[in-house]
Design a protein around this motif. Structure first.
Motif, PDB file in Angstrom:
ATOM      1  N   GLY A   7      -6.355 -65.693  -8.720  1.00  0.00           N
ATOM      2  CA  GLY A   7      -5.240 -65.863  -7.707  1.00  0.00           C
ATOM      3  C   GLY A   7      -4.100 -65.509  -8.789  1.00  0.00           C
ATOM      4  O   GLY A   7      -3.255 -64.720  -8.379  1.00  0.00           O
ATOM      5  N   ALA A   8      -3.807 -66.296  -9.760  1.00  0.00           N
ATOM      6  CA  ALA A   8      -2.699 -66.157 -10.674  1.00  0.00           C
ATOM      7  C   ALA A   8      -2.688 -64.674 -11.317  1.00  0.00           C
ATOM      8  O   ALA A   8      -1.486 -64.125 -11.441  1.00  0.00           O
ATOM      9  CB  ALA A   8      -2.862 -67.152 -11.582  1.00  0.00           C
ATOM     10  N   GLY A   9      -3.908 -64.204 -11.633  1.00  0.00           N
ATOM     11  CA  GLY A   9      -3.787 -62.867 -12.113  1.00  0.00           C
ATOM     12  C   GLY A   9      -3.517 -61.882 -11.338  1.00  0.00           C
ATOM     13  O   GLY A   9      -2.583 -60.735 -11.660  1.00  0.00           O
ATOM     14  N   ILE A  10      -3.851 -61.953 -10.095  1.00  0.00           N
ATOM     15  CA  ILE A  10      -3.525 -60.880  -9.122  1.00  0.00           C
ATOM     16  C   ILE A  10      -1.737 -61.244  -8.668  1.00  0.00           C
ATOM     17  O   ILE A  10      -1.138 -59.932  -8.489  1.00  0.00           O
ATOM     18  CB  ILE A  10      -4.201 -61.112  -7.521  1.00  0.00           C
ATOM     19  N   VAL A  11      -1.309 -62.205  -8.794  1.00  0.00           N
ATOM     20  CA  VAL A  11      -0.055 -62.431  -8.597  1.00  0.00           C
ATOM     21  C   VAL A  11       0.657 -61.677  -9.728  1.00  0.00           C
ATOM     22  O   VAL A  11       1.873 -61.084  -9.597  1.00  0.00           O
ATOM     23  CB  VAL A  11       0.387 -63.762  -8.299  1.00  0.00           C
ATOM     24  N   TRP A  12       0.652 -61.981 -10.943  1.00  0.00           N
ATOM     25  CA  TRP A  12       0.794 -61.292 -12.190  1.00  0.00           C
ATOM     26  C   TRP A  12       0.956 -59.960 -11.929  1.00  0.00           C
ATOM     27  O   TRP A  12       1.754 -59.052 -12.377  1.00  0.00           O
ATOM     28  CB  TRP A  12       0.433 -62.036 -13.327  1.00  0.00           C
ATOM     29  N   LEU A  13      -0.305 -59.426 -11.744  1.00  0.00           N
ATOM     30  CA  LEU A  13      -0.533 -57.871 -11.523  1.00  0.00           C
ATOM     31  C   LEU A  13       0.756 -57.238 -10.631  1.00  0.00           C
ATOM     32  O   LEU A  13       0.992 -56.267 -11.054  1.00  0.00           O
ATOM     33  CB  LEU A  13      -2.094 -57.331 -11.192  1.00  0.00           C
ATOM     34  N   VAL A  14       0.798 -57.849  -9.463  1.00  0.00           N
ATOM     35  CA  VAL A  14       1.690 -57.310  -8.665  1.00  0.00           C
ATOM     36  C   VAL A  14       3.129 -57.433  -8.707  1.00  0.00           C
ATOM     37  O   VAL A  14       3.992 -56.437  -9.016  1.00  0.00           O
ATOM     38  CB  VAL A  14       1.574 -57.868  -7.272  1.00  0.00           C
ATOM     39  N   ALA A  15       3.574 -58.578  -9.358  1.00  0.00           N
ATOM     40  CA  ALA A  15       4.836 -58.727 -10.200  1.00  0.00           C
ATOM     41  C   ALA A  15       5.292 -57.672 -11.216  1.00  0.00           C
ATOM     42  O   ALA A  15       6.089 -57.155 -11.208  1.00  0.00           O
ATOM     43  CB  ALA A  15       5.186 -60.182 -10.684  1.00  0.00           C
ATOM     44  N   VAL A  16       4.351 -57.511 -11.910  1.00  0.00           N
ATOM     45  CA  VAL A  16       4.357 -56.631 -13.220  1.00  0.00           C
ATOM     46  C   VAL A  16       4.711 -55.096 -12.654  1.00  0.00           C
ATOM     47  O   VAL A  16       5.458 -54.456 -13.269  1.00  0.00           O
ATOM     48  CB  VAL A  16       3.353 -56.715 -14.321  1.00  0.00           C
ATOM     49  N   VAL A  17       3.754 -54.833 -11.869  1.00  0.00           N
ATOM     50  CA  VAL A  17       4.066 -53.406 -11.181  1.00  0.00           C
ATOM     51  C   VAL A  17       5.150 -53.193 -10.457  1.00  0.00           C
ATOM     52  O   VAL A  17       5.594 -52.288 -10.679  1.00  0.00           O
ATOM     53  CB  VAL A  17       2.791 -53.100 -10.282  1.00  0.00           C
ATOM     54  N   ILE A  18       5.733 -54.240  -9.897  1.00  0.00           N
ATOM     55  CA  ILE A  18       6.939 -54.031  -9.003  1.00  0.00           C
ATOM     56  C   ILE A  18       8.206 -54.062 -10.113  1.00  0.00           C
ATOM     57  O   ILE A  18       9.098 -53.399  -9.997  1.00  0.00           O
ATOM     58  CB  ILE A  18       6.998 -55.166  -8.086  1.00  0.00           C
ATOM     59  N   GLY A  19       7.938 -54.836 -11.112  1.00  0.00           N
ATOM     60  CA  GLY A  19       8.943 -54.637 -12.272  1.00  0.00           C
ATOM     61  C   GLY A  19       9.182 -53.526 -12.864  1.00  0.00           C
ATOM     62  O   GLY A  19      10.077 -53.001 -12.978  1.00  0.00           O
ATOM     63  N   TYR A  20       8.060 -52.821 -13.063  1.00  0.00           N
ATOM     64  CA  TYR A  20       8.107 -51.619 -13.711  1.00  0.00           C
ATOM     65  C   TYR A  20       8.571 -50.605 -12.588  1.00  0.00           C
ATOM     66  O   TYR A  20       9.258 -49.514 -13.345  1.00  0.00           O
ATOM     67  CB  TYR A  20       6.531 -51.187 -14.063  1.00  0.00           C
ATOM     68  N   PHE A  21       8.443 -50.809 -11.538  1.00  0.00           N
ATOM     69  CA  PHE A  21       8.866 -49.614 -10.573  1.00  0.00           C
ATOM     70  C   PHE A  21      10.389 -49.931 -10.508  1.00  0.00           C
ATOM     71  O   PHE A  21      11.156 -48.754 -10.349  1.00  0.00           O
ATOM     72  CB  PHE A  21       8.161 -49.892  -9.101  1.00  0.00           C
ATOM     73  N   LEU A  22      10.986 -51.149 -10.438  1.00  0.00           N
ATOM     74  CA  LEU A  22      12.325 -51.423 -10.556  1.00  0.00           C
ATOM     75  C   LEU A  22      12.955 -50.839 -11.527  1.00  0.00           C
ATOM     76  O   LEU A  22      14.100 -50.074 -11.582  1.00  0.00           O
ATOM     77  CB  LEU A  22      12.604 -52.906 -10.264  1.00  0.00           C
ATOM     78  N   LEU A  23      12.684 -51.396 -12.548  1.00  0.00           N
ATOM     79  CA  LEU A  23      12.967 -51.040 -13.987  1.00  0.00           C
ATOM     80  C   LEU A  23      12.059 -50.891 -15.001  1.00  0.00           C
ATOM     81  O   LEU A  23      11.272 -52.141 -15.023  1.00  0.00           O
ATOM     82  CB  LEU A  23      14.366 -51.503 -14.174  1.00  0.00           C
TER      83      LEU A  23
END
Length: 43
Positions: A7-23
């Protein structure tokens, strides 16, 4: 996901991908936080 915390791994994966898309910089910061979190977490 590395230490059985899927669960924590999936949350981190989504957060990092969103962060890369933003900046790139927020994505790098989130990626570093994810690495530090995985390294310091209990097994």
């Amino acid at each position: 996901m590395y230490k059985g915390q899927v669960g924590a791994g999936i949350v981190w994966l989504v957060a990092v991908v969103i962060g890369y898309f933003l900046l790139v910089v927020p994505g790098l910061i989130l990626h570093l936080l994810c690495i530090l979190s995985a390294a310091s977490g209990k097994r």
